[in-house]
Design a protein around this motif. Structure first.
Motif, PDB file in Angstrom:
ATOM      1  N   HIS A  77       0.829  -1.207   0.000  1.00 14.26           N
ATOM      2  CA  HIS A  77       0.000   0.000   0.000  1.00 14.26           C
ATOM      3  C   HIS A  77       0.866   1.261   0.000  1.00 14.26           C
ATOM      4  O   HIS A  77       0.653   2.164  -0.821  1.00 14.26           O
ATOM      5  CB  HIS A  77      -0.908   0.006   1.227  1.00 14.26           C
ATOM      6  N   GLU A  78       1.833   1.313   0.899  1.00 15.32           N
ATOM      7  CA  GLU A  78       2.650   2.526   0.992  1.00 15.32           C
ATOM      8  C   GLU A  78       3.468   2.759  -0.266  1.00 15.32           C
ATOM      9  O   GLU A  78       3.514   3.871  -0.794  1.00 15.32           O
ATOM     10  CB  GLU A  78       3.559   2.450   2.225  1.00 15.32           C
ATOM     11  N   LEU A  79       4.115   1.721  -0.781  1.00 19.36           N
ATOM     12  CA  LEU A  79       4.911   1.878  -1.997  1.00 19.36           C
ATOM     13  C   LEU A  79       4.031   2.096  -3.218  1.00 19.36           C
ATOM     14  O   LEU A  79       4.479   2.667  -4.212  1.00 19.36           O
ATOM     15  CB  LEU A  79       5.805   0.651  -2.184  1.00 19.36           C
ATOM     16  N   ALA A 149      -5.976   8.232  -4.519  1.00 20.68           N
ATOM     17  CA  ALA A 149      -4.689   7.547  -4.433  1.00 20.68           C
ATOM     18  C   ALA A 149      -4.723   6.421  -3.400  1.00 20.68           C
ATOM     19  O   ALA A 149      -4.025   5.415  -3.553  1.00 20.68           O
ATOM     20  CB  ALA A 149      -3.593   8.550  -4.079  1.00 20.68           C
ATOM     21  N   GLU A 150      -5.524   6.567  -2.353  1.00 17.84           N
ATOM     22  CA  GLU A 150      -5.628   5.511  -1.339  1.00 17.84           C
ATOM     23  C   GLU A 150      -6.243   4.251  -1.937  1.00 17.84           C
ATOM     24  O   GLU A 150      -5.801   3.130  -1.654  1.00 17.84           O
ATOM     25  CB  GLU A 150      -6.441   5.993  -0.144  1.00 17.84           C
ATOM     26  N   TYR A 151      -7.292   4.401  -2.751  1.00 19.59           N
ATOM     27  CA  TYR A 151      -7.900   3.235  -3.397  1.00 19.59           C
ATOM     28  C   TYR A 151      -6.914   2.566  -4.352  1.00 19.59           C
ATOM     29  O   TYR A 151      -6.842   1.336  -4.432  1.00 19.59           O
ATOM     30  CB  TYR A 151      -9.165   3.650  -4.148  1.00 19.59           C
ATOM     31  N   LEU A 152      -6.156   3.379  -5.096  1.00 24.21           N
ATOM     32  CA  LEU A 152      -5.169   2.815  -6.018  1.00 24.21           C
ATOM     33  C   LEU A 152      -4.061   2.083  -5.252  1.00 24.21           C
ATOM     34  O   LEU A 152      -3.593   1.020  -5.681  1.00 24.21           O
ATOM     35  CB  LEU A 152      -4.560   3.930  -6.875  1.00 24.21           C
ATOM     36  N   ALA A 153      -3.666   2.640  -4.111  1.00 24.18           N
ATOM     37  CA  ALA A 153      -2.637   1.983  -3.297  1.00 24.18           C
ATOM     38  C   ALA A 153      -3.164   0.676  -2.709  1.00 24.18           C
ATOM     39  O   ALA A 153      -2.431  -0.311  -2.604  1.00 24.18           O
ATOM     40  CB  ALA A 153      -2.170   2.922  -2.188  1.00 24.18           C
ATOM     41  N   ASP A 154      -4.440   0.658  -2.312  1.00 22.81           N
ATOM     42  CA  ASP A 154      -5.048  -0.581  -1.819  1.00 22.81           C
ATOM     43  C   ASP A 154      -5.040  -1.655  -2.903  1.00 22.81           C
ATOM     44  O   ASP A 154      -4.752  -2.826  -2.644  1.00 22.81           O
ATOM     45  CB  ASP A 154      -6.493  -0.321  -1.377  1.00 22.81           C
ATOM     46  N   ALA A 155      -5.384  -1.242  -4.132  1.00 18.67           N
ATOM     47  CA  ALA A 155      -5.398  -2.193  -5.242  1.00 18.67           C
ATOM     48  C   ALA A 155      -4.001  -2.740  -5.501  1.00 18.67           C
ATOM     49  O   ALA A 155      -3.816  -3.937  -5.765  1.00 18.67           O
ATOM     50  CB  ALA A 155      -5.953  -1.523  -6.497  1.00 18.67           C
ATOM     51  N   ALA A 156      -2.995  -1.878  -5.426  1.00 14.76           N
ATOM     52  CA  ALA A 156      -1.612  -2.317  -5.610  1.00 14.76           C
ATOM     53  C   ALA A 156      -1.219  -3.325  -4.531  1.00 14.76           C
ATOM     54  O   ALA A 156      -0.584  -4.348  -4.818  1.00 14.76           O
ATOM     55  CB  ALA A 156      -0.667  -1.114  -5.575  1.00 14.76           C
ATOM     56  N   ALA A 157      -1.618  -3.055  -3.299  1.00 17.31           N
ATOM     57  CA  ALA A 157      -1.322  -3.976  -2.205  1.00 17.31           C
ATOM     58  C   ALA A 157      -1.989  -5.324  -2.431  1.00 17.31           C
ATOM     59  O   ALA A 157      -1.400  -6.376  -2.150  1.00 17.31           O
ATOM     60  CB  ALA A 157      -1.779  -3.372  -0.878  1.00 17.31           C
ATOM     61  N   GLY A 158      -3.214  -5.318  -2.963  1.00 20.49           N
ATOM     62  CA  GLY A 158      -3.915  -6.559  -3.239  1.00 20.49           C
ATOM     63  C   GLY A 158      -3.235  -7.388  -4.305  1.00 20.49           C
ATOM     64  O   GLY A 158      -3.203  -8.624  -4.213  1.00 20.49           O
ATOM     65  N   ARG A 159      -2.659  -6.731  -5.305  1.00 22.49           N
ATOM     66  CA  ARG A 159      -1.946  -7.454  -6.355  1.00 22.49           C
ATOM     67  C   ARG A 159      -0.663  -8.089  -5.826  1.00 22.49           C
ATOM     68  O   ARG A 159      -0.207  -9.104  -6.335  1.00 22.49           O
ATOM     69  CB  ARG A 159      -1.605  -6.505  -7.510  1.00 22.49           C
ATOM     70  N   VAL A 160      -0.080  -7.488  -4.803  1.00 21.70           N
ATOM     71  CA  VAL A 160       1.197  -7.959  -4.276  1.00 21.70           C
ATOM     72  C   VAL A 160       1.025  -8.988  -3.165  1.00 21.70           C
ATOM     73  O   VAL A 160       1.644 -10.053  -3.175  1.00 21.70           O
ATOM     74  CB  VAL A 160       2.028  -6.771  -3.757  1.00 21.70           C
ATOM     75  N   ALA A 161       0.184  -8.656  -2.178  1.00 19.98           N
ATOM     76  CA  ALA A 161       0.100  -9.464  -0.963  1.00 19.98           C
ATOM     77  C   ALA A 161      -1.091 -10.400  -0.925  1.00 19.98           C
ATOM     78  O   ALA A 161      -1.180 -11.212  -0.010  1.00 19.98           O
ATOM     79  CB  ALA A 161       0.057  -8.546   0.256  1.00 19.98           C
ATOM     80  N   SER A 162      -2.021 -10.282  -1.854  1.00 22.56           N
ATOM     81  CA  SER A 162      -3.283 -11.013  -1.952  1.00 22.56           C
ATOM     82  C   SER A 162      -4.415 -10.146  -1.411  1.00 22.56           C
ATOM     83  O   SER A 162      -4.218  -9.332  -0.491  1.00 22.56           O
ATOM     84  CB  SER A 162      -3.276 -12.358  -1.200  1.00 22.56           C
ATOM     85  N   THR A 163      -5.580 -10.332  -1.999  1.00 19.96           N
ATOM     86  CA  THR A 163      -6.756  -9.586  -1.565  1.00 19.96           C
ATOM     87  C   THR A 163      -7.058  -9.873  -0.102  1.00 19.96           C
ATOM     88  O   THR A 163      -7.394  -8.969   0.675  1.00 19.96           O
ATOM     89  CB  THR A 163      -7.972  -9.957  -2.433  1.00 19.96           C
ATOM     90  N   GLU A 168      -7.587  -8.156   5.604  1.00 23.11           N
ATOM     91  CA  GLU A 168      -7.195  -8.362   7.002  1.00 23.11           C
ATOM     92  C   GLU A 168      -6.470  -7.135   7.553  1.00 23.11           C
ATOM     93  O   GLU A 168      -6.636  -6.773   8.727  1.00 23.11           O
ATOM     94  CB  GLU A 168      -6.298  -9.588   7.115  1.00 23.11           C
ATOM     95  N   LEU A 169      -5.663  -6.489   6.701  1.00 24.56           N
ATOM     96  CA  LEU A 169      -4.985  -5.264   7.122  1.00 24.56           C
ATOM     97  C   LEU A 169      -5.998  -4.182   7.465  1.00 24.56           C
ATOM     98  O   LEU A 169      -5.830  -3.444   8.446  1.00 24.56           O
ATOM     99  CB  LEU A 169      -4.049  -4.783   6.011  1.00 24.56           C
ATOM    100  N   MET A 170      -7.060  -4.064   6.668  1.00 23.98           N
ATOM    101  CA  MET A 170      -8.104  -3.079   6.962  1.00 23.98           C
ATOM    102  C   MET A 170      -8.704  -3.325   8.344  1.00 23.98           C
ATOM    103  O   MET A 170      -8.979  -2.380   9.097  1.00 23.98           O
ATOM    104  CB  MET A 170      -9.222  -3.154   5.910  1.00 23.98           C
ATOM    105  N   ARG A 247     -12.442  -1.315   2.660  1.00 25.43           N
ATOM    106  CA  ARG A 247     -12.541  -2.759   2.871  1.00 25.43           C
ATOM    107  C   ARG A 247     -13.585  -3.372   1.951  1.00 25.43           C
ATOM    108  O   ARG A 247     -13.378  -4.440   1.365  1.00 25.43           O
ATOM    109  CB  ARG A 247     -12.886  -3.048   4.334  1.00 25.43           C
ATOM    110  N   ARG A 248     -14.734  -2.710   1.822  1.00 19.41           N
ATOM    111  CA  ARG A 248     -15.805  -3.228   0.968  1.00 19.41           C
ATOM    112  C   ARG A 248     -15.359  -3.291  -0.487  1.00 19.41           C
ATOM    113  O   ARG A 248     -15.659  -4.248  -1.201  1.00 19.41           O
ATOM    114  CB  ARG A 248     -17.047  -2.338   1.102  1.00 19.41           C
TER     115      ARG A 248
END
Length: 291
Positions: A77-79, A149-163, A168-170, A247-248
């Motif tokens: 998410h951060e990166l 940008a937060e939604y885009l970062a969440d999507a990036a995190a999902g592609r990397v770490a799994s949805t 769970e992070l949320m 999260r939703r």
């Protein structure tokens, strides 16, 4: 960067930086030059210096209550903010926001004591008002882009770490608000010697106790917090969309497997690299939080 917080370089934490680099490559960007470790239940990225060096700020209050998969999600998410050109973290706008915030803080004096101090304080009113006005305008103009940008970062995190890991992070973010209270309680107990606890004893195992307390939160409490968050619009701050909406959005997306994992060996190596910072921050928390 502050002088009183641990700052890690690649030489000091090679496994941590290797994980950061792997996550960064997976989201389509490059890693960071420094990692700053703080006690907060938060994490962020930014830049420093004239060359715009990248820095990752890891709050142990959040990092220590996460599983390895959730930590990968946090890094993703951060990166992801770098990968998607987050306006508020760009060199120009980000630097302007930070500079104005520091300027407002510097121009905000303590309550004056005596006539001469009142006169001196009055000379700061106009420049402080100007800096605060510019900060407010810039904050307002970039707010919508920041939330996107937060939604885009969440999507990036999902592609990397799994949805699943990001969802769970949320949930962990919902209980991270209580970490500060837990740290203050630990500090008070140690400094008042309640139960015979000495400051040195309280410092040892502090982060393990915080993680255990968070890990003991039952599933029904997370559900209650999610419902409460929907009613009051819980979010980390004004730049973040409400957590329940984030999260939703993630839960409704197509499930993605993890592209980057942090196995037990890597987790132990990273923990060893963070050990001096963990001890220093624990000492600071126990000795300073109660005040």
């Amino acid at each position: 960067m502050p002088d009183d917080v641990p700052v890690l370089s690649r030489d000091e934490a090679p496994r941590l930086f290797a994980l950061v680099d792997e996550v960064a490559a997976a989201v389509g960007t490059t890693g960071v030059h420094r990692v700053v470790v703080v006690p907060d239940a938060n994490a962020s990225v930014g830049t420093y210096g004239l060359r715009g060096r990248r820095v990752l700020r890891i709050g142990l209050g959040l990092w220590e209550i996460l599983t390895p998969a959730q930590r990968v999600a946090l890094l993703g998410h951060e990166l992801g903010h770098y990968a998607h050109g987050d306006t508020r973290r760009s060199r120009v706008v980000g630097t302007a926001l930070r500079t104005l915030a520091v300027l407002v803080n510097l121009l905000t004096p303590d309550p004056p004591d005596g006539l001469l101090e009142r006169v001196a304080v009055s000379t700061l009113l106009a420049p402080r008002a100007a800096a605060l006005g510019l900060l407010t305008v810039l904050d307002h103009l970039t707010l919508r882009a920041s939330q996107r940008a937060e939604y885009l970062a969440d999507a990036a995190a999902g592609r990397v770490a799994s949805t699943t890991a990001v969802v769970e992070l949320m949930d962990r973010l919902l209980v991270s608000d209580t970490v500060g209270d837990k740290l203050r309680r630990e500090s008070v107990l140690a400094q008042t010697r309640i139960g015979g606890i000495r400051p040195r004893d309280a410092e040892d195992g502090l982060w393990e106790r915080i993680a255990a307390q968070t890990g003991a939160v039952p599933a029904r409490e997370y559900e209650r917090l999610r419902r409460a968050g929907e009613r009051r619009g819980h979010s980390a701050d004004s730049t973040h969309p409400p957590t329940h909406l984030r999260r939703r959005h993630l839960a409704g997306a197509a499930p993605r497997p993890a592209r980057v994992t942090c196995d037990e060996s890597a987790s132990l190596a990273i923990a060893a690299e963070l050990a001096p910072a963990r001890a220093a921050i624990a000492r600071r928390v126990i000795r300073d939080c109660a005040g």
